[in-house]
Scaffold this motif. Structure first.
Motif, PDB file in Angstrom:
ATOM      1  N   ARG A 155      40.881 114.818  61.931  1.00  0.00           N
ATOM      2  CA  ARG A 155      39.741 114.598  62.829  1.00  0.00           C
ATOM      3  C   ARG A 155      38.439 114.707  62.042  1.00  0.00           C
ATOM      4  O   ARG A 155      37.517 113.916  62.234  1.00  0.00           O
ATOM      5  N   ILE A 156      38.381 115.660  61.126  1.00  0.00           N
ATOM      6  CA  ILE A 156      37.170 115.829  60.314  1.00  0.00           C
ATOM      7  C   ILE A 156      37.000 114.642  59.362  1.00  0.00           C
ATOM      8  O   ILE A 156      35.905 114.083  59.239  1.00  0.00           O
ATOM      9  N   VAL A 157      38.082 114.235  58.708  1.00  0.00           N
ATOM     10  CA  VAL A 157      38.007 113.084  57.795  1.00  0.00           C
ATOM     11  C   VAL A 157      37.616 111.826  58.573  1.00  0.00           C
ATOM     12  O   VAL A 157      36.777 111.041  58.116  1.00  0.00           O
ATOM     13  N   ALA A 158      38.204 111.624  59.749  1.00  0.00           N
ATOM     14  CA  ALA A 158      37.865 110.459  60.567  1.00  0.00           C
ATOM     15  C   ALA A 158      36.394 110.490  60.972  1.00  0.00           C
ATOM     16  O   ALA A 158      35.733 109.444  61.031  1.00  0.00           O
ATOM     17  N   THR A 159      35.875 111.668  61.222  1.00  0.00           N
ATOM     18  CA  THR A 159      34.458 111.804  61.580  1.00  0.00           C
ATOM     19  C   THR A 159      33.566 111.411  60.403  1.00  0.00           C
ATOM     20  O   THR A 159      32.587 110.673  60.574  1.00  0.00           O
ATOM     21  N   VAL A 160      33.918 111.876  59.224  1.00  0.00           N
ATOM     22  CA  VAL A 160      33.139 111.530  58.021  1.00  0.00           C
ATOM     23  C   VAL A 160      33.201 110.021  57.768  1.00  0.00           C
ATOM     24  O   VAL A 160      32.166 109.370  57.544  1.00  0.00           O
ATOM     25  N   LEU A 161      34.406 109.458  57.837  1.00  0.00           N
ATOM     26  CA  LEU A 161      34.552 108.013  57.618  1.00  0.00           C
ATOM     27  C   LEU A 161      33.815 107.215  58.698  1.00  0.00           C
ATOM     28  O   LEU A 161      33.209 106.182  58.407  1.00  0.00           O
ATOM     29  N   GLY A 162      33.854 107.688  59.928  1.00  0.00           N
ATOM     30  CA  GLY A 162      33.131 107.017  61.006  1.00  0.00           C
ATOM     31  C   GLY A 162      31.624 107.055  60.773  1.00  0.00           C
ATOM     32  O   GLY A 162      30.927 106.072  61.003  1.00  0.00           O
ATOM     33  N   GLY A 163      31.139 108.191  60.302  1.00  0.00           N
ATOM     34  CA  GLY A 163      29.708 108.302  59.989  1.00  0.00           C
ATOM     35  C   GLY A 163      29.299 107.357  58.868  1.00  0.00           C
ATOM     36  O   GLY A 163      28.252 106.700  58.936  1.00  0.00           O
ATOM     37  N   ILE A 164      30.145 107.249  57.856  1.00  0.00           N
ATOM     38  CA  ILE A 164      29.878 106.313  56.758  1.00  0.00           C
ATOM     39  C   ILE A 164      29.872 104.882  57.285  1.00  0.00           C
ATOM     40  O   ILE A 164      29.023 104.069  56.901  1.00  0.00           O
ATOM     41  N   SER A 165      30.796 104.575  58.189  1.00  0.00           N
ATOM     42  CA  SER A 165      30.865 103.230  58.771  1.00  0.00           C
ATOM     43  C   SER A 165      29.586 102.895  59.529  1.00  0.00           C
ATOM     44  O   SER A 165      29.051 101.789  59.408  1.00  0.00           O
ATOM     45  N   VAL A 166      29.109 103.845  60.290  1.00  0.00           N
ATOM     46  CA  VAL A 166      27.876 103.612  61.059  1.00  0.00           C
ATOM     47  C   VAL A 166      26.698 103.401  60.110  1.00  0.00           C
ATOM     48  O   VAL A 166      25.884 102.487  60.302  1.00  0.00           O
ATOM     49  N   LEU A 167      26.615 104.223  59.073  1.00  0.00           N
ATOM     50  CA  LEU A 167      25.511 104.075  58.118  1.00  0.00           C
ATOM     51  C   LEU A 167      25.593 102.761  57.344  1.00  0.00           C
ATOM     52  O   LEU A 167      24.570 102.134  57.064  1.00  0.00           O
ATOM     53  N   SER A 168      26.804 102.335  57.014  1.00  0.00           N
ATOM     54  CA  SER A 168      26.939 101.085  56.270  1.00  0.00           C
ATOM     55  C   SER A 168      26.585  99.869  57.123  1.00  0.00           C
ATOM     56  O   SER A 168      26.278  98.805  56.596  1.00  0.00           O
ATOM     57  N   ALA A 169      26.619 100.030  58.434  1.00  0.00           N
ATOM     58  CA  ALA A 169      26.247  98.922  59.319  1.00  0.00           C
ATOM     59  C   ALA A 169      24.791  98.537  59.133  1.00  0.00           C
ATOM     60  O   ALA A 169      24.422  97.378  59.329  1.00  0.00           O
ATOM     61  N   VAL A 170      23.985  99.492  58.728  1.00  0.00           N
ATOM     62  CA  VAL A 170      22.579  99.205  58.486  1.00  0.00           C
ATOM     63  C   VAL A 170      22.440  98.137  57.405  1.00  0.00           C
ATOM     64  O   VAL A 170      21.609  97.236  57.506  1.00  0.00           O
ATOM     65  N   SER A 171      23.313  98.195  56.392  1.00  0.00           N
ATOM     66  CA  SER A 171      23.242  97.205  55.321  1.00  0.00           C
ATOM     67  C   SER A 171      23.573  95.811  55.836  1.00  0.00           C
ATOM     68  O   SER A 171      23.045  94.817  55.338  1.00  0.00           O
TER      69      SER A 171
ATOM     70  N   VAL B 206      31.739  98.942  63.801  1.00  0.00           N
ATOM     71  CA  VAL B 206      30.815 100.054  64.033  1.00  0.00           C
ATOM     72  C   VAL B 206      30.908 100.538  65.482  1.00  0.00           C
ATOM     73  O   VAL B 206      30.964 101.744  65.736  1.00  0.00           O
ATOM     74  N   VAL B 207      30.943  99.610  66.421  1.00  0.00           N
ATOM     75  CA  VAL B 207      31.075  99.996  67.828  1.00  0.00           C
ATOM     76  C   VAL B 207      32.374 100.772  68.024  1.00  0.00           C
ATOM     77  O   VAL B 207      32.388 101.820  68.687  1.00  0.00           O
ATOM     78  N   LEU B 208      33.450 100.280  67.447  1.00  0.00           N
ATOM     79  CA  LEU B 208      34.736 100.963  67.549  1.00  0.00           C
ATOM     80  C   LEU B 208      34.658 102.355  66.927  1.00  0.00           C
ATOM     81  O   LEU B 208      35.170 103.326  67.491  1.00  0.00           O
ATOM     82  N   ALA B 209      34.017 102.477  65.784  1.00  0.00           N
ATOM     83  CA  ALA B 209      33.884 103.776  65.120  1.00  0.00           C
ATOM     84  C   ALA B 209      33.128 104.764  66.006  1.00  0.00           C
ATOM     85  O   ALA B 209      33.527 105.928  66.129  1.00  0.00           O
ATOM     86  N   VAL B 210      32.053 104.313  66.639  1.00  0.00           N
ATOM     87  CA  VAL B 210      31.278 105.195  67.519  1.00  0.00           C
ATOM     88  C   VAL B 210      32.125 105.634  68.708  1.00  0.00           C
ATOM     89  O   VAL B 210      32.148 106.818  69.075  1.00  0.00           O
ATOM     90  N   VAL B 211      32.844 104.703  69.320  1.00  0.00           N
ATOM     91  CA  VAL B 211      33.712 105.043  70.450  1.00  0.00           C
ATOM     92  C   VAL B 211      34.759 106.066  70.021  1.00  0.00           C
ATOM     93  O   VAL B 211      35.009 107.060  70.720  1.00  0.00           O
ATOM     94  N   ILE B 212      35.371 105.850  68.871  1.00  0.00           N
ATOM     95  CA  ILE B 212      36.389 106.778  68.377  1.00  0.00           C
ATOM     96  C   ILE B 212      35.782 108.154  68.116  1.00  0.00           C
ATOM     97  O   ILE B 212      36.379 109.186  68.462  1.00  0.00           O
TER      98      ILE B 212
END
Length: 137
Positions: free
Chosen positions: A74-90, A108-114
């Motif tokens: 759950r913690i790793v998924a949270t970190v990866l999800g945060g990276i996904s959201v930040l990379s969406a800016v690019s 990104v939408v899926l990552a936020v929902v998860i």
């Protein structure tokens, strides 16, 4: 998370099919030889495939271990999800093909929902119960 794996496969397709725009941008610059452009396009394809396969593997691993209630997952998924959201800016500041943009934004939408689902009180109770069950075994 399995849907994320499927979107990563689409991301591979988007990366490979988007090489035409990479070639066009490099040719417009006019500073590279055709051989250098071919090399750059080949490197782009390799990175799209390898990066996409890593993404697919991570999504599947996170799905399996979060399904088992592994707190570390759950913690790793949270970190990866945060990276996904930040990379969406690019994605928003680059010129990318529309298909690539759509796939990236869907991820990104899926990552936020998860992320929201992972940290709901009911999810926390599930992880605690699975953790206690593992400790008692």
């Amino acid at each position: 998370m399995y849907a994320g794996a499927a979107l990563s496969v689409l991301g591979i397709v988007a990366g490979v099919t988007g090489t035409g725009s990479v070639r066009d941008r490099l040719e417009e610059q006019g500073t590279l030889t055709s051989s250098a452009i071919d090399t750059a396009v080949s490197v782009t394809v390799v990175f799209a495939i390898v990066g996409g396969l890593i993404g697919v593997a991570l999504w599947i691993l996170m799905a399996v271990f979060n399904g088992r209630g592994a707190q570390w997952a759950r913690i790793v998924a949270t970190v990866l999800g945060g990276i996904s959201v930040l990379s969406a800016v690019s994605l928003l500041v680059q010129t990318v093909p529309p298909f690539t943009l759509v796939v990236g934004l869907l991820q990104v939408v899926l990552a936020v929902v998860i992320l929201v689902l992972l940290w709901r009180p009911a999810s926390s109770a599930y992880y605690r119960a699975r953790s206690n069950r593992t400790l008692q075994a």
